[in-house]
Every structure is written in structure tokens, then in C-alpha cells.
Design a protein around this motif. Structure first.
Motif, short mmCIF file in Angstrom:
data_model
loop_
_atom_site.label_atom_id
_atom_site.label_comp_id
_atom_site.label_asym_id
_atom_site.label_seq_id
_atom_site.Cartn_x
_atom_site.Cartn_y
_atom_site.Cartn_z
N ARG A 127 0.81 -1.22 0.00
CA ARG A 127 0.00 0.00 0.00
C ARG A 127 0.84 1.27 0.00
NH1 ARG A 127 -2.72 -3.38 3.59
NH2 ARG A 127 -4.86 -3.92 2.98
N GLY A 128 2.01 1.20 0.61
CA GLY A 128 2.83 2.40 0.74
C GLY A 128 4.08 2.13 1.54
N VAL A 129 4.05 2.52 2.82
CA VAL A 129 5.23 2.35 3.67
C VAL A 129 4.76 2.08 5.09
CG1 VAL A 129 5.41 4.82 4.13
CG2 VAL A 129 7.41 3.38 4.41
N CYS A 130 5.51 1.23 5.79
CA CYS A 130 5.27 0.96 7.20
C CYS A 130 6.37 1.66 7.99
CB CYS A 130 5.26 -0.54 7.49
SG CYS A 130 4.99 -0.94 9.24
N VAL A 131 5.99 2.61 8.83
CA VAL A 131 6.93 3.38 9.63
C VAL A 131 7.02 2.77 11.02
CG1 VAL A 131 7.46 5.64 10.62
CG2 VAL A 131 6.44 5.48 8.35
N CYS A 132 8.23 2.56 11.49
CA CYS A 132 8.47 2.03 12.82
C CYS A 132 9.09 3.14 13.68
CB CYS A 132 9.40 0.82 12.77
SG CYS A 132 9.87 0.19 14.41
N ILE A 133 8.50 3.37 14.84
CA ILE A 133 9.01 4.36 15.79
C ILE A 133 9.47 3.63 17.04
CG2 ILE A 133 8.46 6.40 17.17
CD1 ILE A 133 6.30 7.08 15.13
N SER A 134 10.77 3.58 17.24
CA SER A 134 11.36 2.92 18.41
C SER A 134 11.64 3.96 19.48
CB SER A 134 12.66 2.20 18.02
OG SER A 134 12.41 1.22 17.02
N THR A 135 11.08 3.75 20.66
CA THR A 135 11.24 4.72 21.73
C THR A 135 12.39 4.33 22.65
OG1 THR A 135 9.65 3.56 23.15
CG2 THR A 135 8.78 5.27 21.68
N ALA A 136 12.90 5.34 23.36
CA ALA A 136 14.02 5.12 24.28
C ALA A 136 13.99 6.21 25.34
CB ALA A 136 15.35 5.13 23.54
N PHE A 137 14.60 5.88 26.48
CA PHE A 137 14.73 6.87 27.55
C PHE A 137 16.05 6.64 28.26
CE2 PHE A 137 13.95 8.46 31.92
CZ PHE A 137 13.64 9.78 31.61
N GLU A 138 16.87 7.68 28.31
CA GLU A 138 18.18 7.62 28.94
C GLU A 138 19.03 6.47 28.40
OE1 GLU A 138 17.33 7.48 33.16
OE2 GLU A 138 17.41 9.67 33.28
N ASN B 105 7.77 8.90 22.73
CA ASN B 105 8.96 8.85 23.59
C ASN B 105 8.65 9.39 24.98
OD1 ASN B 105 11.63 7.87 22.43
ND2 ASN B 105 10.88 9.10 20.73
N ALA B 106 7.86 10.45 25.05
CA ALA B 106 7.51 11.00 26.36
C ALA B 106 6.66 10.01 27.15
CB ALA B 106 6.76 12.32 26.18
N TYR B 107 5.69 9.39 26.49
CA TYR B 107 4.87 8.38 27.17
C TYR B 107 5.72 7.22 27.66
CZ TYR B 107 2.15 4.09 27.47
OH TYR B 107 1.66 2.89 27.87
N SER B 108 6.59 6.70 26.81
CA SER B 108 7.46 5.59 27.20
C SER B 108 8.38 5.99 28.34
CB SER B 108 8.28 5.11 25.99
OG SER B 108 7.44 4.57 24.99
N GLY B 109 8.88 7.24 28.31
CA GLY B 109 9.75 7.71 29.39
C GLY B 109 9.02 7.82 30.71
N ARG B 110 7.80 8.32 30.69
CA ARG B 110 7.02 8.40 31.94
C ARG B 110 6.69 7.01 32.47
NH1 ARG B 110 4.26 12.27 28.75
NH2 ARG B 110 2.51 10.84 28.47
N LYS B 111 6.32 6.11 31.58
CA LYS B 111 5.99 4.74 31.98
C LYS B 111 7.23 4.04 32.54
CE LYS B 111 4.00 0.48 30.10
NZ LYS B 111 5.17 -0.40 30.33
N TYR B 112 8.37 4.27 31.91
CA TYR B 112 9.63 3.67 32.39
C TYR B 112 9.95 4.13 33.82
CZ TYR B 112 14.70 2.88 32.66
OH TYR B 112 15.97 2.50 33.06
#
Length: 294
Positions: free
Chosen positions: A114-125, A179-186
Motif C-alpha cells: 500500500r505504501g510504507v510501514c513506519v516504525c518508531i522505536s522509543t528510548a529513555f536515557e 517517547n515522552a509516554y514511554s519515558g514516563r511509563k519507564y
């Protein structure tokens, strides 16, 4: 067609010069025979050029008619499709350039049917955390076919604002939220797993991890009074709280020293990640234990 037009203009200019020349010759030449010979030659040349002019005019009209006919035969939808296809191709090339340039920042992608699949990998520190996916359909308009972004991230609002007009800004903004959500959850996970001894009850948090409340002690084995903390993250793109409230449980009036300690801890929660704050509490406790032993 441009060459024909230039050629026609040249002929017309030459014809005009000859006609002017014939008119002047009648005034300058006094002998009838000389005038007649000159005029005969000029008339012949003028007639020749006029025939060529008429021929060129007919050729220009014929070509103009051909252009109009070919334009009329092109369907409006066909022209629209070609234009839209070019726009989509440019957007796709732009998206590939973005993913290539920022592949080390957590953005990556691959082609799909269909097009493109974008992957967003989050990280904190420096800690790699969760990854999220978005399938983008490269058509007019661009749209998200499916995704794994949590429902509490305002993805629909962001896509309506930026997906069509500025896909780079759209991707970066979604990255900020994730990234902010993952950082708060971490941070909340670390507090529960590594510093449970400091908690005097369960950690309460919502799904977005932008509202945390807990009761804790600065000295887990000491006789210090428990404190109640409430951390609110109004800016969902941040990993530090915007509003912090710390109160002593069951105490209304505080001495000056306790009020200073309470205010100091509010400032710690406002400026440092949760696990860093409790790491500092743990170090102070270790120093206190060592002083008691010595």
C-alpha cells in the motif's frame, strides 16, 4: 511551432522593407524607364513574399487547430491523475529521505503493497523501550491504514493537522508523544520495581502515565513521616511533571525545617526523573547507616 512563427515574422519584416523601398524609389528615380524596371522587380519580389506569407499563416493556423484538438481529447480526470501521481511520488521520495536521514533517532520504515510501514522505536536515557508501527497508504489523500499507537495519543488530531501538509513534522511530533509516554511509563515502572521499599502503598497512575500519585518515606527503615506526592504532566511531550504537590500525611502545620524539606522534594520531583530522586534518597539512607555504624 515556435520556429514557424519566427520565420513568419522574418518574412513579414522583409516584405515591409521592400514595400517601403518601392515607395521611396518612385520619389528618387526621375527617368520613367528606370522607375518602371525597378518597380517591376520589386513587385515580383513582393508577390513572392506575399505567397510565402500566406503559406506560413495557413501553416500556423493548422498547427494551432491541431493543438486545440489534442487538448480537447484529454480527459480532465486523466490530467488530474497524472498531477496527483507526481505529487504522491514527490511525497514518497520526501518520506524516504526523512527515514534515511533520521534512522538513528528511532525512525525507520519499509515498503509495503500500500505504501510504507513506519516504525518508531522509543528510548529513555539510552534504554530501548517499546516500538510502534504505522502503515501509511500512499494515495490522495495520505492516510493511516492501521497502527499500534496507543489510543490516548492524539494520532487522529495530529494526522489531520500535519500528515498531508508536513509529513516530517507529523512523524517527529508522533515520536515526541511516544517517547515522552514511554519515558514516563519507564520511570513509574522503575519506582515500583526498584524502590518499592520506599512506598507506603500502591503507586496510582492512569494509562497515559501523566498523573501519578503515591505515598512514600524518605527513609524506608526510619521513623520519618510518610509524604504524599502528586505528579501531573500537562505537556504530553515531556518526561518531567509540570505540576508537583508534596504534603505530609496527616499533618497540617509544619515546622520550618519540615516545610523546607517538603519544598525541596517538590523541586526534586519537578527537575529529575522519578528513579533518580529515589536513588538520591537511597544514597542518603546508606550514608546515614554508615554514620550510625561508625
Amino acid at each position: 511551432m515556435a520556429g514557424t512563427l519566427v520565420r513568419g515574422l522574418s518574412v513579414l519584416a522583409h516584405l515591409e522593407r521592400l514595400e517601403t523601398r518601392m515607395h521611396r524609389s518612385r520619389k528618387k528615380l526621375e527617368e520613367p524607364q528606370t522607375v518602371q524596371a525597378e518597380e517591376t522587380a520589386l513587385v515580383t519580389e513582393i508577390q513572392k513574399l506575399r505567397r510565402l506569407r500566406d503559406k506560413l499563416r495557413a501553416e500556423v493556423k493548422r498547427r494551432q487547430a491541431g493543438v486545440k484538438a489534442s487538448t480537447a481529447n484529454v480527459e480532465p480526470d486523466q490530467t488530474w491523475e497524472i498531477t496527483e501521481q507526481e505529487v504522491l511520488e514527490r511525497k514518497w521520495e520526501n518520506l524516504k529521505a526523512i527515514l534515511q536521514a533520521y534512522r538513528f533517532t528511532g525512525l525507520s520504515g519499509r515498503l509495503t503493497s500500500r505504501g510504507v510501514c513506519v516504525c518508531i522505536s522509543t528510548a529513555f536515557e539510552g534504554n530501548l523501550l517499546d516500538s510502534y508501527f504505522m502503515d501509511l497508504t500512499m494515495q490522495k489523500p495520505l492516510r493511516i491504514h492501521r497502527h499500534s499507537v496507543p489510543v490516548f495519543i492524539p494520532l487522529e488530531e495530529l494526522s489531520a493537522k500535519y500528515l498531508e501538509t508536513n509529513i516530517q513534522h507529523f512523524l517527529f511530533t508522533v515520536c515526541e508523544y511516544l517517547n515522552a509516554y514511554s519515558g514516563r511509563k519507564y520511570q513509574a515502572d522503575r519506582l515500583q520495581s526498584d524502590f518499592a521499599a520506599f512506598l507506603a502503598g500502591p503507586l496510582q497512575r492512569n494509562s497515559l502515565c501523566n498523573l501519578l500519585s503515591f505515598t512514600y518515606k524518605v527513609e524506608p527503615r526510619g521513623q520519618s513521616f510518610p509524604l504524599c506526592a502528586r505528579l501531573l504532566y500537562k505537556d504530553l511531550t515531556r518526561t518531567l511533571p509540570t505540576d508537583v504537590t508534596v504534603t505530609y500525611q496527616g499533618m497540617d502545620a509544619l515546622s520550618t525545617s519540615w516545610e523546607e524539606q517538603r519544598a525541596s522534594q517538590e523541586n526534586l520531583f519537578r527537575t529529575k526523573p522519578l528513579h533518580h530522586v529515589f536513588t538520591s534518597f537511597a544514597r542518603k539512607g546508606e550514608m546515614l547507616d554508615m554514620s550510625l555504624v561508625s
